[in-house]
Design an enzyme around this catalytic site. Structure first.
Site, PDB file in Angstrom:
ATOM      1  N   CYS A   1       0.792  -1.257   0.081  1.00 15.81           N
ATOM      2  CA  CYS A   1      -0.195  -0.043  -0.042  1.00 15.81           C
ATOM      3  C   CYS A   1       0.963   1.384  -0.102  1.00 15.81           C
ATOM      4  O   CYS A   1       0.534   2.324   0.797  1.00 15.81           O
ATOM      5  CB  CYS A   1      -0.947   0.000   1.235  1.00 15.81           C
ATOM      6  SG  CYS A   1      -0.118  -0.454   2.877  1.00 15.81           S
ATOM      7  N   GLY A   2       2.037   1.246  -0.821  1.00 12.02           N
ATOM      8  CA  GLY A   2       2.848   2.253  -0.876  1.00 12.02           C
ATOM      9  C   GLY A   2       3.565   2.563   0.611  1.00 12.02           C
ATOM     10  O   GLY A   2       4.087   1.820   1.044  1.00 12.02           O
TER      11      GLY A   2
END
Length: 306
Positions: free
Chosen positions: A90-91
């Site tokens: 998720c970055g």
């Protein structure tokens, strides 16, 4: 130059990865819609509840107001509520939170951390796993809250009550929330908020303008308090704190899905760019092999002719 077989294997591998990232993007988009609906519905209620609390407390100036949740003490013992995710991909979602917590530990609460007086309550497995490898007191009882199929108020309530009880029992002098606030699918805003002690807005606050004062008085005149303000606050303050805690978890949950959707979208685009380069390399290698074979045939034919 890699062989044709190696390039074909890489192309096949990248295509498989691209299909996975595309599927994960679609799943995150579906989860984001549900999480976004929850936080959009929660925000007006939480804001109105906070506004009512401020309107009630603003009229209780000086010694008239004495609530256990508003007692400001010297912050010797700190509880940091760290809200992350259970999964990765998720970055920079989890990295931003852990970086902010490390900054608090090494800067804002450096002296307390050196004495071992800073405790972390981790909501989300990623934050718990990260700080478990470091010399920080941890509370792991609530790290699995996000595993609930449909995250509700009842799932978050035990963690909120634990933080509130710890403050009332003077186990902690200050409770701070660290989480990502949801703005949109591509943007999350890192927030560091003080949950306890609560900040009381005084009616005669110097920063308030005359216009805002008149509006506050107008708002106060719209309420009829039964039986009295003090008894209402006894139930209103704990409820407001629990809602604020729950809202922070919902904000983080929506931010996680938005961050994952954006990250998977970017990964899918990168896989497409990589496929273009690999196909170009494959065509060049294939062309080189064909040219080599033609040259060998021509050379053999000339040798036979001689």
């Amino acid at each position: 130059m890699p062989s044709l077989k190696e390039v074909r294997n890489r192309i096949s591998s990248v295509k498989s990865t691209q299909q996975i990232t595309k599927a994960m993007k679609m799943v995150a988009a579906a989860k984001l819609r549900r999480a976004q609906n929850k936080i959009v519905q929660m925000r007006p209620y939480a804001q109105k509840l906070t506004q009512i609390l401020q309107n009630v407390t603003s009229s209780l100036v000086g010694d008239d107001f004495n609530n256990a949740y508003s007692q400001a003490r010297t912050p010797e013992k700190i509880l940091l509520v760290v809200i992350t995710s259970d999964k990765g991909l998720c970055g920079a979602f989890n990295t931003n939170v852990t970086r902010a917590v490390n900054l608090l530990l090494n800067d804002t609460y450096r002296s307390q951390h050196a004495k071992g007086n800073v405790t972390l309550l981790c909501v989300g497995k990623k934050g718990y796993e990260y700080f478990k490898r470091r010399n920080v007191p941890l509370i792991s009882d609530y790290s699995t809250i996000l595993t609930a199929k449909d995250l509700g108020f009842g799932d978050v309530l035990p963690a909120a009550e634990f933080a509130m009880k710890g403050f009332l029992d003077k186990k902690y002098d200050k409770v701070v929330l660290v989480y990502n606030e949801f703005k949109n699918a591509a943007t999350q805003i890192l927030q560091t908020e003080t949950l306890l002690p609560i900040q009381i807005v005084k009616e005669d606050a110097p920063a308030a303008s005359q216009t805002s004062k008149s509006k506050d008085k107008q708002l106060q005149s719209d309420y009829v308090f039964e039986p009295n303000k003090e008894e209402i606050l006894e139930s209103l303050i704990p409820q407001t704190l629990k809602i604020q805690f729950y809202k922070s978890v919902l904000e983080s949950n929506a931010s996680e899905q938005g961050s994952r959707m954006t990250a998977m979208d970017k990964a899918t685009e990168n896989a497409g760019e990589l496929l273009k380069e690999l196909k170009l390399s494959y065509n060049r290698a294939r062309q080189a092999n064909i040219t080599k074979e033609i040259l060998e045939i021509v050379g053999g034919a000339e040798a036979l002719g001689k």
